[in-house]
Design an enzyme around this catalytic site. Structure first.
Site, PDB file in Angstrom:
ATOM      1  N   TYR A 125      31.503  53.498  -7.880  1.00 37.47           N
ATOM      2  CA  TYR A 125      30.239  52.904  -8.317  1.00 37.47           C
ATOM      3  C   TYR A 125      30.145  53.099  -9.835  1.00 37.47           C
ATOM      4  O   TYR A 125      29.461  53.988 -10.315  1.00 37.47           O
ATOM      5  CB  TYR A 125      29.104  53.620  -7.586  1.00 37.47           C
ATOM      6  CG  TYR A 125      27.732  52.987  -7.644  1.00 37.47           C
ATOM      7  CD1 TYR A 125      27.453  51.867  -8.399  1.00 37.47           C
ATOM      8  CD2 TYR A 125      26.690  53.552  -6.905  1.00 37.47           C
ATOM      9  CE1 TYR A 125      26.182  51.320  -8.422  1.00 37.47           C
ATOM     10  CE2 TYR A 125      25.423  53.012  -6.906  1.00 37.47           C
ATOM     11  CZ  TYR A 125      25.175  51.903  -7.686  1.00 37.47           C
ATOM     12  OH  TYR A 125      23.903  51.379  -7.702  1.00 37.47           O
TER      13      TYR A 125
ATOM     14  N   ARG B 294      29.755  46.623  -0.032  1.00 38.73           N
ATOM     15  CA  ARG B 294      28.461  45.999   0.135  1.00 38.73           C
ATOM     16  C   ARG B 294      28.497  44.721  -0.693  1.00 38.73           C
ATOM     17  O   ARG B 294      28.948  44.745  -1.844  1.00 38.73           O
ATOM     18  CB  ARG B 294      27.385  46.966  -0.385  1.00 38.73           C
ATOM     19  CG  ARG B 294      26.014  46.607   0.016  1.00 38.73           C
ATOM     20  CD  ARG B 294      25.765  46.822   1.496  1.00 38.73           C
ATOM     21  NE  ARG B 294      24.484  46.219   1.828  1.00 38.73           N
ATOM     22  CZ  ARG B 294      24.213  45.591   2.948  1.00 38.73           C
ATOM     23  NH1 ARG B 294      25.129  45.481   3.893  1.00 38.73           N
ATOM     24  NH2 ARG B 294      23.023  45.095   3.156  1.00 38.73           N
TER      25      ARG B 294
ATOM     26  N   ARG C 138      10.415  60.946 -14.932  1.00 38.97           N
ATOM     27  CA  ARG C 138       9.930  61.408 -16.242  1.00 38.97           C
ATOM     28  C   ARG C 138       8.435  61.647 -16.228  1.00 38.97           C
ATOM     29  O   ARG C 138       7.705  60.904 -15.588  1.00 38.97           O
ATOM     30  CB  ARG C 138      10.128  60.317 -17.284  1.00 38.97           C
ATOM     31  CG  ARG C 138      11.503  60.039 -17.634  1.00 38.97           C
ATOM     32  CD  ARG C 138      11.503  59.186 -18.906  1.00 38.97           C
ATOM     33  NE  ARG C 138      12.824  58.632 -19.023  1.00 38.97           N
ATOM     34  CZ  ARG C 138      13.079  57.347 -18.908  1.00 38.97           C
ATOM     35  NH1 ARG C 138      12.107  56.487 -18.726  1.00 38.97           N
ATOM     36  NH2 ARG C 138      14.319  56.933 -19.001  1.00 38.97           N
TER      37      ARG C 138
ATOM     38  N   GLU D 119      17.848  38.044  -5.345  1.00 38.74           N
ATOM     39  CA  GLU D 119      19.055  38.765  -4.944  1.00 38.74           C
ATOM     40  C   GLU D 119      18.915  39.288  -3.520  1.00 38.74           C
ATOM     41  O   GLU D 119      17.975  40.027  -3.218  1.00 38.74           O
ATOM     42  CB  GLU D 119      19.301  39.921  -5.917  1.00 38.74           C
ATOM     43  CG  GLU D 119      20.572  40.713  -5.620  1.00 38.74           C
ATOM     44  CD  GLU D 119      20.912  41.707  -6.724  1.00 38.74           C
ATOM     45  OE1 GLU D 119      21.128  41.285  -7.878  1.00 38.74           O
ATOM     46  OE2 GLU D 119      20.934  42.916  -6.436  1.00 38.74           O
TER      47      GLU D 119
ATOM     48  N   ARG E 133      20.842  58.596  -9.733  1.00 39.93           N
ATOM     49  CA  ARG E 133      21.006  57.707 -10.888  1.00 39.93           C
ATOM     50  C   ARG E 133      19.672  57.430 -11.562  1.00 39.93           C
ATOM     51  O   ARG E 133      19.624  57.076 -12.726  1.00 39.93           O
ATOM     52  CB  ARG E 133      21.583  56.354 -10.428  1.00 39.93           C
ATOM     53  CG  ARG E 133      23.022  56.388 -10.007  1.00 39.93           C
ATOM     54  CD  ARG E 133      23.393  55.091  -9.283  1.00 39.93           C
ATOM     55  NE  ARG E 133      23.203  53.883 -10.070  1.00 39.93           N
ATOM     56  CZ  ARG E 133      24.112  53.340 -10.866  1.00 39.93           C
ATOM     57  NH1 ARG E 133      25.285  53.907 -10.985  1.00 39.93           N
ATOM     58  NH2 ARG E 133      23.859  52.236 -11.528  1.00 39.93           N
TER      59      ARG E 133
ATOM     60  N   ARG F 174      15.404  41.866  -5.266  1.00 41.80           N
ATOM     61  CA  ARG F 174      14.779  41.687  -6.585  1.00 41.80           C
ATOM     62  C   ARG F 174      14.854  40.238  -7.025  1.00 41.80           C
ATOM     63  O   ARG F 174      15.622  39.447  -6.471  1.00 41.80           O
ATOM     64  CB  ARG F 174      15.412  42.608  -7.625  1.00 41.80           C
ATOM     65  CG  ARG F 174      16.909  42.488  -7.759  1.00 41.80           C
ATOM     66  CD  ARG F 174      17.431  43.570  -8.702  1.00 41.80           C
ATOM     67  NE  ARG F 174      18.895  43.607  -8.688  1.00 41.80           N
ATOM     68  CZ  ARG F 174      19.634  44.485  -9.344  1.00 41.80           C
ATOM     69  NH1 ARG F 174      19.069  45.430 -10.059  1.00 41.80           N
ATOM     70  NH2 ARG F 174      20.957  44.450  -9.295  1.00 41.80           N
TER      71      ARG F 174
ATOM     72  N   ASP G 112      29.410  52.166 -13.829  1.00 43.57           N
ATOM     73  CA  ASP G 112      28.647  51.362 -14.781  1.00 43.57           C
ATOM     74  C   ASP G 112      29.613  50.797 -15.815  1.00 43.57           C
ATOM     75  O   ASP G 112      30.721  51.303 -15.991  1.00 43.57           O
ATOM     76  CB  ASP G 112      27.600  52.235 -15.495  1.00 43.57           C
ATOM     77  CG  ASP G 112      26.401  52.515 -14.602  1.00 43.57           C
ATOM     78  OD1 ASP G 112      26.172  51.729 -13.667  1.00 43.57           O
ATOM     79  OD2 ASP G 112      25.705  53.514 -14.851  1.00 43.57           O
TER      80      ASP G 112
HETATM   81  N1  UDP Z   1      16.303  52.342  -6.086  1.00 42.76           N
HETATM   82  C1  UDP Z   1      15.124  52.348  -5.351  1.00 42.76           C
HETATM   83  N2  UDP Z   1      14.093  51.541  -5.743  1.00 42.76           N
HETATM   84  C2  UDP Z   1      14.179  50.740  -6.819  1.00 42.76           C
HETATM   85  C3  UDP Z   1      15.377  50.747  -7.581  1.00 42.76           C
HETATM   86  C4  UDP Z   1      16.432  51.559  -7.179  1.00 42.76           C
HETATM   87  O1  UDP Z   1      15.018  53.045  -4.373  1.00 42.76           O
HETATM   88  O2  UDP Z   1      13.220  50.023  -7.104  1.00 42.76           O
HETATM   89  C5  UDP Z   1      17.411  53.223  -5.628  1.00 42.76           C
HETATM   90  C6  UDP Z   1      18.324  52.508  -4.659  1.00 42.76           C
HETATM   91  O3  UDP Z   1      18.732  53.461  -3.692  1.00 42.76           O
HETATM   92  C7  UDP Z   1      19.507  52.126  -5.524  1.00 42.76           C
HETATM   93  C8  UDP Z   1      19.577  53.304  -6.474  1.00 42.76           C
HETATM   94  O4  UDP Z   1      18.218  53.638  -6.690  1.00 42.76           O
HETATM   95  O5  UDP Z   1      20.669  51.976  -4.767  1.00 42.76           O
HETATM   96  C9  UDP Z   1      20.285  53.015  -7.764  1.00 42.76           C
HETATM   97  O6  UDP Z   1      19.640  51.948  -8.415  1.00 42.76           O
HETATM   98  P1  UDP Z   1      20.276  51.250  -9.682  1.00 42.76           P
HETATM   99  O7  UDP Z   1      19.260  50.394 -10.282  1.00 42.76           O
HETATM  100  O8  UDP Z   1      20.938  52.289 -10.506  1.00 42.76           O
HETATM  101  O9  UDP Z   1      21.405  50.346  -9.014  1.00 42.76           O
HETATM  102  P2  UDP Z   1      22.328  49.228  -9.680  1.00 42.76           P
HETATM  103  O10 UDP Z   1      21.526  47.983  -9.643  1.00 42.76           O
HETATM  104  O11 UDP Z   1      22.653  49.694 -11.078  1.00 42.76           O
HETATM  105  O12 UDP Z   1      23.518  49.196  -8.813  1.00 42.76           O
END
Ligand code: UDP
Length: 365
Positions: free
Chosen positions: A349, A250, A177, A301, A173, A281, A351
């Site tokens: 999962y 989860r 870049r 969170e 996901r 976070r 969006d």
């Molecule tokens: N992820 C990570 N570090 C970060 C942010 C995301 O390793 O700082 C990984 C983590 O495995 C997460 C996945 O990327 O489950 C997808 O993140 P995303 O932000 O898309 O999750 P959302 O909050 O949208 O469910």
């Protein structure tokens, strides 16, 4: 048989249910939307605290590349120009997300895409050619340093499982870049409804009959008799009385505080990627809408193991749960008058834009 009072009973007023209700009403159908919570909107509901729209069930940033979905939502509410540019805090040092030239510069001091590619190439040299799990996938994509500093701790906290036991697709996901671009998403359209997400829900459900604090399962036969068709957006295993067993989820919880300062962290989202920090976070809600209030509201969170009674936020799409879901999905396919949609009913999962897309796709008959 006497005609039923409604054409559709919609169980759950989250995005899927609300979009379906909107379309059904446009088609002249009689709909009733019920929700087990005390308010409408599912997980996009915002609570107003100190004049700030607080994303009570987690931060939601609307983004899509689907013009049809964008046009649909933008016709109902105005979107602001918020662009998600989260940061990661690892042991007191800040890194840009998603992984881009700013991140590579902070990590290795490299200043050109060529140097960055070379650094990653060195680190991915011994990576698995066909990654079988999230750990292998992450190392193959961005190398060992980024995996250790920005992925491992965060992911294992979020999912409560080792990266080697998680499916590879989760990490795909995230964009990688070689430009100085901190936009977390690759999508063409992005923003937050001006005035918050409740505006979107209110627009979708404007004029619809709704009932809150109503549990479908408390009087299932009565609800089922009320309408010709049912749109069910709750947990699919519960719908079938867990007859094949329980799906796992989860969960999350938030510790929310109102602070007497106008700007706590300077960003809507900062991820804490070290395993030693118990939360994943900190959300500072006012920044989603460029708020100028004198106070601020932050939420830490915390990921949580899901137990019955807790809120199921994420499906766990591992082999075991997917096999179990497929059994329920087979039953669902045979239903003549029930439509299953959304994160919980499709155990997906999803969006927000994909949820809207799906709800628009399903024809109202
Ligand atoms: N992820 C990570 N570090 C970060 C942010 C995301 O390793 O700082 C990984 C983590 O495995 C997460 C996945 O990327 O489950 C997808 O993140 P995303 O932000 O898309 O999750 P959302 O909050 O949208 O469910």
């Amino acid at each position: 048989m006497p005609a039923k009072k409604y054409d559709y009973l919609i169980v759950g007023s989250g995005l899927f249910g609300a979009v379906f209700a909107f379309r059904a009403r446009q088609a002249g159908k009689r709909v009733l939307v019920i929700d087990r919570r005390a308010q409408l909107g599912g997980n996009i509901f915002c609570a107003n605290i100190a004049g700030i729209n607080v994303h009570k069930y987690g931060p939601h940033i609307f983004h899509t590349s689907n013009k049809k979905v964008w046009d649909f939502a933008a016709a109902l509410v105005e979107f602001n120009n918020f662009i998600n540019m989260p940061l990661a805090n690892y042991r007191g040092k800040l890194y840009s997300l998603p992984f881009n030239m700013h991140t590579f510069y902070a990590l290795w001091g490299v200043t050109t895409p060529r140097e960055a590619r070379q650094k990653i190439a060195e680190q991915t040299l011994r990576a698995a050619k066909e990654p079988q799990n999230l750990e292998e996938q992450a190392v193959a994509l961005v190398g060992q340093d980024i995996y250790e500093i920005l992925i491992k701790g965060y992911t294992e906290k979020q999912w409560g499982r080792k990266c080697a036991e998680l499916p590879a697709f989760i990490i795909k996901r995230l964009p990688v870049r070689f430009t100085f671009d901190n936009n977390y998403f690759n999508d063409r359209y992005q923003g937050i409804p001006v005035g918050g997400y409740n505006k979107l829900i209110n627009a979708l459900l404007d004029g619809a009959q709704t009932k809150t604090s109503c549990d479908f399962f408390a009087d299932r036969p009565c609800w089922e008799n009320l309408a010709d068709k049912i749109v069910y957006t709750g947990e699919i295993d519960r719908y079938y009385n867990y007859e094949f067993g329980k799906l796992e989820y989860r969960s999350l919880r938030w510790e929310t505080e109102t602070l007497d300062c106008d700007n706590y962290q300077g960003s809507a989202l900062i991820n804490y990627t070290d395993a030693a920090v118990p939360y994943t976070r900190i959300i500072e809600h006012k920044h989603f809408e460029f708020g100028a209030q004198p106070q601020t509201v932050i939420s830490r969170e915390y990921p949580a193991e899901w137990r019955e009674g807790a809120e199921p936020f994420y499906p766990i799409n591992d082999a075991k749960n997917t096999a179990l879901y497929n059994k329920y999905a087979e039953l669902a396919r045979r239903e003549k008058r029930v439509i299953f949609g959304g994160r919980l009913a499709e155990y997906k999962y999803y969006d927000m834009d994909k949820v809207i897309e799906r709800a628009l796709e399903i024809g109202v008959v």
